[in-house]
Scaffold this motif. Structure first.
Motif, PDB file in Angstrom:
ATOM      1  N   THR A 560     -32.897  -5.809 -16.331  1.00 44.51           N
ATOM      2  CA  THR A 560     -31.845  -6.548 -17.045  1.00 44.51           C
ATOM      3  C   THR A 560     -32.472  -7.712 -17.818  1.00 44.51           C
ATOM      4  OG1 THR A 560     -30.186  -5.945 -15.397  1.00 44.51           O
ATOM      5  CG2 THR A 560     -29.705  -7.847 -16.810  1.00 44.51           C
ATOM      6  N   TYR A 561     -32.045  -7.862 -19.062  1.00 46.66           N
ATOM      7  CA  TYR A 561     -32.589  -8.893 -19.938  1.00 46.66           C
ATOM      8  C   TYR A 561     -31.436  -9.651 -20.607  1.00 46.66           C
ATOM      9  CZ  TYR A 561     -36.996  -6.285 -19.602  1.00 46.66           C
ATOM     10  OH  TYR A 561     -38.121  -5.654 -19.151  1.00 46.66           O
ATOM     11  N   GLU A 562     -31.716 -10.923 -20.948  1.00 47.47           N
ATOM     12  CA  GLU A 562     -30.777 -11.685 -21.756  1.00 47.47           C
ATOM     13  C   GLU A 562     -31.274 -11.657 -23.194  1.00 47.47           C
ATOM     14  OE1 GLU A 562     -28.643 -15.727 -20.886  1.00 47.47           O
ATOM     15  OE2 GLU A 562     -30.452 -16.183 -22.081  1.00 47.47           O
ATOM     16  N   ILE A 563     -30.477 -11.037 -24.076  1.00 46.83           N
ATOM     17  CA  ILE A 563     -30.829 -10.938 -25.489  1.00 46.83           C
ATOM     18  C   ILE A 563     -30.034 -11.993 -26.250  1.00 46.83           C
ATOM     19  CG2 ILE A 563     -31.001  -9.422 -27.498  1.00 46.83           C
ATOM     20  CD1 ILE A 563     -32.572  -8.446 -25.069  1.00 46.83           C
ATOM     21  N   GLY A 564     -30.726 -12.779 -27.068  1.00 41.94           N
ATOM     22  CA  GLY A 564     -30.058 -13.818 -27.836  1.00 41.94           C
ATOM     23  C   GLY A 564     -30.258 -13.622 -29.330  1.00 41.94           C
ATOM     24  N   VAL A 565     -29.277 -14.048 -30.129  1.00 42.34           N
ATOM     25  CA  VAL A 565     -29.372 -13.982 -31.592  1.00 42.34           C
ATOM     26  C   VAL A 565     -28.857 -15.298 -32.160  1.00 42.34           C
ATOM     27  CG1 VAL A 565     -28.616 -12.831 -33.706  1.00 42.34           C
ATOM     28  CG2 VAL A 565     -29.052 -11.483 -31.648  1.00 42.34           C
ATOM     29  N   SER A 566     -29.701 -15.960 -32.968  1.00 39.03           N
ATOM     30  CA  SER A 566     -29.310 -17.187 -33.656  1.00 39.03           C
ATOM     31  C   SER A 566     -29.484 -16.992 -35.156  1.00 39.03           C
ATOM     32  CB  SER A 566     -30.146 -18.375 -33.172  1.00 39.03           C
ATOM     33  OG  SER A 566     -31.530 -18.139 -33.408  1.00 39.03           O
ATOM     34  N   ALA A 567     -28.815 -17.826 -35.957  1.00 37.76           N
ATOM     35  CA  ALA A 567     -28.888 -17.736 -37.414  1.00 37.76           C
ATOM     36  C   ALA A 567     -29.665 -18.927 -37.961  1.00 37.76           C
ATOM     37  CB  ALA A 567     -27.493 -17.697 -38.011  1.00 37.76           C
ATOM     38  N   VAL A 568     -30.497 -18.692 -38.998  1.00 34.67           N
ATOM     39  CA  VAL A 568     -31.336 -19.732 -39.590  1.00 34.67           C
ATOM     40  C   VAL A 568     -31.099 -19.747 -41.097  1.00 34.67           C
ATOM     41  CG1 VAL A 568     -33.684 -20.603 -39.883  1.00 34.67           C
ATOM     42  CG2 VAL A 568     -33.066 -19.344 -37.803  1.00 34.67           C
ATOM     43  N   ASP A 569     -30.931 -20.944 -41.690  1.00 34.23           N
ATOM     44  CA  ASP A 569     -30.755 -21.029 -43.137  1.00 34.23           C
ATOM     45  C   ASP A 569     -32.086 -21.325 -43.823  1.00 34.23           C
ATOM     46  OD1 ASP A 569     -31.257 -23.765 -42.922  1.00 34.23           O
ATOM     47  OD2 ASP A 569     -29.151 -24.329 -43.106  1.00 34.23           O
ATOM     48  N   SER A 570     -32.056 -21.368 -45.170  1.00 34.04           N
ATOM     49  CA  SER A 570     -33.288 -21.543 -45.940  1.00 34.04           C
ATOM     50  C   SER A 570     -33.886 -22.932 -45.775  1.00 34.04           C
ATOM     51  CB  SER A 570     -33.014 -21.276 -47.426  1.00 34.04           C
ATOM     52  OG  SER A 570     -32.650 -19.928 -47.618  1.00 34.04           O
ATOM     53  N   ALA A 571     -33.099 -23.887 -45.243  1.00 39.00           N
ATOM     54  CA  ALA A 571     -33.630 -25.231 -44.990  1.00 39.00           C
ATOM     55  C   ALA A 571     -34.249 -25.341 -43.604  1.00 39.00           C
ATOM     56  CB  ALA A 571     -32.522 -26.272 -45.147  1.00 39.00           C
ATOM     57  N   GLY A 572     -34.213 -24.244 -42.845  1.00 36.96           N
ATOM     58  CA  GLY A 572     -34.792 -24.255 -41.505  1.00 36.96           C
ATOM     59  C   GLY A 572     -33.831 -24.653 -40.411  1.00 36.96           C
ATOM     60  N   ASN A 573     -32.565 -24.878 -40.721  1.00 35.32           N
ATOM     61  CA  ASN A 573     -31.570 -25.226 -39.707  1.00 35.32           C
ATOM     62  C   ASN A 573     -31.186 -23.975 -38.923  1.00 35.32           C
ATOM     63  OD1 ASN A 573     -31.247 -27.997 -40.706  1.00 35.32           O
ATOM     64  ND2 ASN A 573     -30.223 -27.037 -42.461  1.00 35.32           N
ATOM     65  N   GLU A 574     -31.203 -24.083 -37.597  1.00 32.36           N
ATOM     66  CA  GLU A 574     -30.932 -22.934 -36.737  1.00 32.36           C
ATOM     67  C   GLU A 574     -29.708 -23.183 -35.871  1.00 32.36           C
ATOM     68  OE1 GLU A 574     -33.237 -19.996 -33.516  1.00 32.36           O
ATOM     69  OE2 GLU A 574     -34.285 -21.702 -34.442  1.00 32.36           O
ATOM     70  N   SER A 575     -28.855 -22.179 -35.792  1.00 25.47           N
ATOM     71  CA  SER A 575     -27.650 -22.283 -34.967  1.00 25.47           C
ATOM     72  C   SER A 575     -28.005 -22.102 -33.490  1.00 25.47           C
ATOM     73  CB  SER A 575     -26.643 -21.210 -35.382  1.00 25.47           C
ATOM     74  OG  SER A 575     -27.080 -19.923 -34.942  1.00 25.47           O
TER      75      SER A 575
END
Length: 748
Positions: A560-575
């Motif tokens: 069992t694994y925890e899979i994560g997904v975040s979003a990154v913009d062109s300025a390098g800001n990450e959700s």
């Protein structure tokens, strides 16, 4: 013009009159002059006229490798403020406007001027689909002298549309097609050599000077190997009409032929015109008899008349084999690499090469219009990849105005033929620049662009501007500096994108987990750049902004694994990351655990061509092997990737290609993982490694409504896995309609 179908038996036979006029071109004259100079400096020779350098193709390279080397260049966009400071994070988009390469057609001048109104399909499609034109008839000697007004009006219309014009033709020695003036026909009959010489020399001067530099190059003499009535009027019995290669005077190496070319060169030099000199004839591809004759003609003109700028290969392709009209191995059905090898014969004689009159005629002997489309693609790819070729011109594009009613692109009712999708898919899609991105810390954005004219649009946080740039250098970098006020639109952006939503597990195997999510938008001004996929809090991979699925590989079975997904913009800001728990399957034992008759796990030793997951993805036109992939003419355009599958909606139309460009001899099976509602294996063709036929002919496996493994035994199917230019192709012009989902293509 029609190709002669015989070998050394009857070379005086020629085909029917060309019923169409004209040709269309994509580049403006001033643009092509720039291309010519840059191409010569880059070792490509001139693109149109004077000082052209011959160049053969390196056949050790693949078609795509040669296209990248010779038809693209590096384009660097530097963005500056008015004070000269560079602007990072500025948004840049690049949209191609014109090709440097000439893609053209023959045009009927009378139809264009007298039988077609503004808005008619004929007038609409010529400038839409082509950048080069040639008049089919009205620049020929008799036509031009009898109706110069129509020729001039058609020529001016085409030039006004931005097309370039080839000149066809100063002299053509066929008496049965209304190409020779009546007084010259009388002179031929009376063997009045003086009249023929004086009138022909005067006509060469008159027509070349009349159009000047509005014409890029002239076919000075057409089909000297096959049509030589003018020379019979001068030399009489010294030409053997039964075996012209054995006569005292051989038409294609005669002093008069050289004199005509010397006259053209003298006129061009005297009037200081930038106009090229061309030779033109047929049957270079399927018939060996033309090789030595045409080469000797070219060398004779170069040595005794004028240095040629263009060697014209007509490329009328008929589905037959020599005089026996056998359909077993038709002459037109050669692959792109063979096209390149044939062109090499003519590309080493001090001149550039142009395909001048392409079509696929003799319709009863073709198996289908899809087969003609395949041949069209082979010739297009071969010619465009050849560094010595400057143009690909078809001899008419619509059945309603074609010498055999068999034009490549449109039926008489203007419905599109399969080759229309080949033409537009290559010329205006695969070989067309459409790119965007942001400038780096130096204020620069760099990309690869096809040679030609482009518009560059730059946006900052306060302004936007568009400039034009010509990419002419295939071996270097074209740099354009754009001055625009403001900062990069991403410069002051500190807001992260939204958190991805609806993250879920799509599929699992004993070593992989595939997840999907809903796409998000950026909350600031920088724009979404990518997604970061993590496993247990540690980054595993990044996914392009246009993708919403990812496959994590190399996992342990039954874990069992925890899979994560975040979003990154062109300025390098990450959700923040959205997370989901995923458990891999038990170790695969090769059994049919699900009871569906297949083992759905991809064998570890398989060569995966594309699984439509992760990055690279379908949208980037690169498959999992890093090779080109693409599709077109489907109801949903080029297909859409949904939940790890490429979805193709077809209705008796559509083409699909995955290129491998490698030897797969170590594998025995081609495996397609497919799904579809009521999709049958006899509704589309499979074309791979020399084997071509309905999918149902190669396998008994059915396509189910859920993922089904369809296996093709390569040896039984006749697939040659050893070719370096291997690709997997599907086409859907078989009369069916439906939605096919492709989850994976692999070799095992």
């Amino acid at each position: 013009m029609t190709p002669d179908t015989n070998d050394d038996i009857d070379t005086s036979t020629a085909g029917p009159v060309e019923a169409d006029d004209s040709v269309g071109s994509m580049d403006r004259r001033d643009y092509l002059q720039t291309v010519a100079a840059a191409a010569a400096a880059a070792g490509l020779g001139a693109a149109t006229t004077g000082g052209a350098a011959a160049e053969t193709a390196d056949t050790s390279l693949s078609i795509d490798e040669r296209i990248e080397e010779h038809r693209t260049g590096t384009l660097e966009v530097v963005v500056e403020n008015p004070d000269g400071s560079t602007v990072s994070d500025a948004e840049v988009s690049i949209a191609q406007q014109e090709h440097a390469f000439s893609f053209g057609t023959a045009v009927n001048a009378d139809r264009l001027v007298n039988e077609s109104d503004p808005g008619d399909n004929y007038r609409e499609y010529v400038p839409e689909l082509f950048n080069t034109a040639v008049l089919g008839n009205h620049h020929k000697w008799r036509f031009w002298e009898n109706n110069r007004e129509v020729a001039d009006e058609a020529t001016n219309w085409l030039l006004d549309q931005g097309l370039d014009m080839r000149g066809h033709v100063c002299l053509w020695g066929r008496e049965d097609v209304a190409a020779i003036p009546d007084d010259i026909l009388t002179a031929i009959e009376e063997r009045d050599a003086e009249t023929i010489r004086e009138r022909s020399m005067a006509h060469i001067e008159e027509i070349i000077t009349h159009y000047g530099e509005d014409i890029t190059d002239w076919d000075v003499v057409n089909e000297a190997m096959h049509a030589y009535q003018l020379q019979l009027g001068v030399y009489g019995d010294r030409i053997d009409t039964e075996e012209p290669w054995n006569g005292e005077i051989v038409p294609w190496t005669s002093p008069l032929l050289a004199a005509w070319y010397e006259q053209a060169a003298s006129v061009i030099a005297e009037h200081d015109l930038d106009v090229g000199i061309a030779v033109n004839d047929f049957n270079q591809f399927p018939y060996a008899y033309t090789d030595n004759r045409y080469e000797s003609e070219i060398d004779h003109i170069n040595a005794n008349g004028a240095q040629l700028d263009t060697v014209g290969l007509q490329a009328h392709i008929a589905a037959r084999e020599g005089e026996f009209n056998s359909n077993d191995d038709p002459d037109g059905r050669i692959d792109a690499d063979q096209v390149v090898s044939e062109i090499n014969t003519w590309a080493d004689h001090g001149a550039r090469v142009k395909i001048t009159e392409f079509d696929t005629y003799n319709g009863d002997d073709w198996n289908s219009d899809e087969e003609r489309a395949d041949v069209t693609e082979n010739y297009l790819r071969g010619a465009f990849s050849h560094p010595g070729v400057d143009a690909f011109i078809m001899w008419g594009f619509w059945d309603g105005d074609h010498w055999e009613d068999e034009a490549p692109l449109f039926y008489e009712d203007w419905s599109q033929k399969p080759a229309y999708d080949v033409w537009t898919g290559l010329v205006y899609d695969e070989w067309w620049t459409d790119d965007s991105g942001t400038t780096d810390s130096r204020g620069a954005y760099t990309t690869t662009a096809f040679l030609g004219d482009h518009e560059v649009t730059v946006s900052t946080d306060s302004a936007e501007t568009t400039e034009s740039v010509e990419v002419t250098d295939a071996s270097g970098t074209t740099t354009v500096t754009v001055t625009v006020a403001g900062d990069g639109s991403a410069a002051d952006d500190t807001q992260p994108p939204s958190v991805p939503t609806n993250l879920s597990v799509s599929t699992t195997t004993d070593s992989t987990v595939t997840v999907s999510w809903d796409g998000v938008t950026d909350n600031g001004t920088a724009g979404l750049d990518q997604y970061v996929v993590s496993v247990g809090g540690s980054q595993d991979q990044t996914i392009g902004a246009g993708m919403t699925t990812a496959t994590v590989e190399g996992l342990d079975a039954a874990a069992t694994y925890e899979i994560g997904v975040s979003a990154v913009d062109s300025a390098g800001n990450e959700s923040d990351a959205a997370t989901v728990q995923a458990t891999t399957a038990e170790a695969d034992d090769g059994e049919d655990d699900e009871g569906d008759g297949t083992d759905d796990e991809t064998p570890a030793e398989a060569l995966v061509v594309n699984d439509y997951d992760g990055d690279p993805a379908w949208a980037s036109n690169r498959n999992d092997l890093g090779q080109w992939c693409g599709a077109g003419s489907f109801e949903n355009g080029g297909g859409e990737v949904e939940d790890g599958a490429l979805v193709l909606e077809y209705d008796n139309a559509g083409w699909f290609v995955e290129q491998l460009n490698q030897d797969v001899s170590e594998y025995s099976e081609l495996v397609l993982v497919l799904a579809g509602d009521d999709v049958q294996a006899d509704e589309f063709l499979l074309d791979v490694g020399g084997a071509r036929g309905l999918l149902s002919a190669f396998t008994d496996d059915a396509i189910g409504t859920s993922a089904s493994t369809v296996t093709v035994d390569m040896e039984s199917a006749g697939i040659d896995p050893s070719t370096g230019g291997l690709s997997v192709r599907l086409n859907f012009w078989q009369g069916g309609s439906g939605t096919l989902e492709i989850e994976e293509i692999r070799f095992q």
